[in-house]
Structure formats: C-alpha cells, structure tokens
Design an enzyme around this catalytic site. Structure first.
Site, PDB file in Angstrom:
ATOM      1  N   ASP A  37       2.202 -10.469   6.438  1.00  0.00           N
ATOM      2  CA  ASP A  37       2.333 -11.215   5.184  1.00  0.00           C
ATOM      3  C   ASP A  37       3.707 -11.848   5.078  1.00  0.00           C
ATOM      4  O   ASP A  37       4.711 -11.146   4.942  1.00  0.00           O
ATOM      5  CB  ASP A  37       2.115 -10.267   4.000  1.00  0.00           C
ATOM      6  CG  ASP A  37       0.646  -9.920   3.839  1.00  0.00           C
ATOM      7  OD1 ASP A  37      -0.167 -10.853   3.757  1.00  0.00           O
ATOM      8  OD2 ASP A  37       0.331  -8.717   3.814  1.00  0.00           O
ATOM      9  N   MET A  70       2.473 -17.196   2.861  1.00  0.00           N
ATOM     10  CA  MET A  70       2.596 -17.363   1.404  1.00  0.00           C
ATOM     11  C   MET A  70       3.968 -17.963   1.144  1.00  0.00           C
ATOM     12  O   MET A  70       4.860 -17.324   0.571  1.00  0.00           O
ATOM     13  CB  MET A  70       2.441 -15.991   0.713  1.00  0.00           C
ATOM     14  CG  MET A  70       1.013 -15.489   0.730  1.00  0.00           C
ATOM     15  SD  MET A  70       0.891 -13.732   0.342  1.00  0.00           S
ATOM     16  CE  MET A  70       1.243 -13.040   1.947  1.00  0.00           C
ATOM     17  N   MET A 139      -8.584 -14.347  -1.234  1.00  0.00           N
ATOM     18  CA  MET A 139      -7.672 -13.382  -1.852  1.00  0.00           C
ATOM     19  C   MET A 139      -8.435 -12.634  -2.932  1.00  0.00           C
ATOM     20  O   MET A 139      -9.017 -13.245  -3.831  1.00  0.00           O
ATOM     21  CB  MET A 139      -6.470 -14.089  -2.493  1.00  0.00           C
ATOM     22  CG  MET A 139      -5.439 -14.656  -1.539  1.00  0.00           C
ATOM     23  SD  MET A 139      -4.789 -13.526  -0.297  1.00  0.00           S
ATOM     24  CE  MET A 139      -4.053 -12.218  -1.281  1.00  0.00           C
ATOM     25  N   GLY A 146       1.574  -5.722  -2.347  1.00  0.00           N
ATOM     26  CA  GLY A 146       0.567  -4.767  -1.920  1.00  0.00           C
ATOM     27  C   GLY A 146       0.241  -3.830  -3.072  1.00  0.00           C
ATOM     28  O   GLY A 146       0.935  -3.804  -4.096  1.00  0.00           O
TER      29      GLY A 146
HETATM   30  C1  DX5 Z   1      -0.834  -9.611  -0.853  1.00  0.00           C
HETATM   31  C2  DX5 Z   1      -0.925  -9.613   0.653  1.00  0.00           C
HETATM   32  C3  DX5 Z   1      -1.766  -8.536   1.199  1.00  0.00           C
HETATM   33  C4  DX5 Z   1      -1.297  -7.142   0.899  1.00  0.00           C
HETATM   34  C5  DX5 Z   1      -2.523  -6.304   0.766  1.00  0.00           C
HETATM   35  O1  DX5 Z   1      -0.101 -10.719  -1.265  1.00  0.00           O
HETATM   36  O2  DX5 Z   1      -1.417 -10.850   1.117  1.00  0.00           O
HETATM   37  O3  DX5 Z   1      -1.998  -8.696   2.581  1.00  0.00           O
HETATM   38  O4  DX5 Z   1      -0.454  -6.598   1.869  1.00  0.00           O
HETATM   39  O5  DX5 Z   1      -2.157  -5.062   0.335  1.00  0.00           O
HETATM   40  P1  DX5 Z   1      -3.182  -4.034  -0.291  1.00  0.00           P
HETATM   41  O6  DX5 Z   1      -4.207  -3.754   0.767  1.00  0.00           O
HETATM   42  O7  DX5 Z   1      -2.322  -2.861  -0.598  1.00  0.00           O
HETATM   43  O8  DX5 Z   1      -3.775  -4.682  -1.508  1.00  0.00           O
HETATM   44 ZN    ZN Z   2      -2.091 -11.050   3.328  1.00  0.00          ZN
END
Ligand code: DX5
Ligand code: ZN
Length: 219
Positions: A37, A70, A139, A146
C-alpha cells in the site's frame, strides 16, 4: 483464470522492524501475492512507503508484488515501481484523468494493470476500461488505514461487477481490499472475487501463519 482465488497479505499492518520474517510466515502458510500500500499523505491522509521498500521486499520473497498506488499523479512513479519489482500495479479511478493511457503504459512494462474504485465510485465509471484492465480492485473501506470494518455494500458491488464480467466475457480479475477477515472471506469469494487483500486479519493476530492458513482455507 476467472476462477482463481488468491490471498494477498497487505504488509501495511506488518511489523516493519521485522518485515522479512512476517512475509516469510505468510509465504510458508500459503499466501499467493504480497500487497504493498503506497500512500502519499495527499490522496489519502496517511503516509506509508515507496519504491525503496518495495524493492527490498522483492529481494526477500518469491511471491508476486501487488502495488496499490494511493498517491497523487501516480503515472509519475510507475517506472520506479516497475524497477522495484512490481508485478501488479493499480491506480485509482478518482485520481487518474487519462486512465486509458495510464493502464496501457503499465501494460507496456509487462506488468498487470488495475483500476481501483473507492466505495463511493460507481462501477459504470469503468465501462470503457473493462476490456483493457487486467484487474479491478473494489475498495471495501475508504482507503488510508488498515484495520477498518468491511463496508457491506461492497458485496453487491462485487456481485454486480462479476455479472458484468460474465455477461460480456471480460477477462479482468476482481480484487477486494479492506476489512477482509476469516468470517467474511467466503461470502466475498462467492460474490465472484478472485484476489483477497488482508492486512490486520493476518498481521495483527498473534499467529501470522495460522491466520494466513485460515483465510486461505475459508476462501
Ligand atoms: C487501505 C489499504 C489496505 C489495508 C487493508 O487503504 O489499501 O490494503 O492495508 O487493511 P485491512 O485488511 O486491515 O483492512
Ligand atoms: Zn491496498
């Protein structure tokens, strides 16, 4: 290919002081892809890491690397992430004006090109892109952090996307990112998803290998 089921641990929730070991645990337990990420504190309100870390990860794992950008103006950094070892690169529909050009430029490097949709962005914004995208990332949380909860509406979005794919015989894979855990992964899989990103449900548990194996088994 459209029946593929691949688990992609997101290292955002891993221990960066011990990244190599955390990745190794997931790899041995059956992870298929490592999800990276990339956040710039602009497109999303958080900062993570860049090509340097992706390149370091590439040296310690055999698994393909999935780089989720991102960031503002992602096109500027695509060559750097290709050099770092990316096998999949995705850009956000909300950020990229010349989506066709950017996807083609990723594919020209022989890297899989994906488009990401935020929870509020409708599927029909991709009508002209379905044919050329290698994968579509839905998404299931608002990007940036996370550990957030899965937005239930995402399940319908994935189902609809799968129907569009079947009806038109498109070849893209469907990926989901955010709030995926061992309780919900099966229903997401049944909705037609192929690639499952999971961060905190793997790395924020006491046992990374067991959590990885459980997710794989539940798909
Ligand atoms: C959020 C990220 C995800 C994140 C997912 O912006 O793109 O990849 O790491 O984390 P979890 O699985 O904890 O939701
Ligand atoms: Zn991601």
């Amino acid at each position: 290919m459209k029946n593929e089921k691949l688990l992609a641990p997101s290292i955002l929730s891993a221990n960066f002081a011990n990244l190599s070991q955390d990745i190794r645990y997931t790899e041995l337990a059956g992870a298929d892809i490592i999800h990276c990420d990339i956040m710039d504190g602009q497109f999303v309100p958080n900062l993570s890491f860049g090509p340097l870390v992706v390149s370091a990860v590439n040296k310690i794992t055999e698994l393909p690397l999935d780089v989720h950008l991102m960031i503002k103006n992602p096109e500027n950094l695509i060559p750097a992430f290709v050099d770092a070892g990316a096998d999949f690169i995705s850009v956000h529909q909300e950020e990229v004006v010349h989506l066709n050009r950017v996807l083609e430029s990723i594919k020209a490097f022989n890297v899989k090109a994906g488009v990401v949709l935020n929870p509020a962005t409708p599927l029909n914004t991709l009508n002209e892109i379905f044919e050329i995208a290698d994968f579509i990332l839905i998404m299931s949380v608002n990007p940036g952090f996370g550990g957030q909860s899965f937005i239930e509406q995402s399940l319908n979005k994935i189902k609809k996307l799968n129907e569009i794919r079947q009806k038109n015989n498109y070849n893209f894979l469907i990926e989901v990112d955010g709030g995926v855990n061992s309780q919900n992964i099966k229903k997401i899989s049944d909705a037609g998803c192929n690639i499952f990103v999971a961060g905190s449900s793997i790395f924020s548990t006491g046992n990374i290998a067991a959590a990885t194996a459980e997710l794989k088994n539940n798909i």
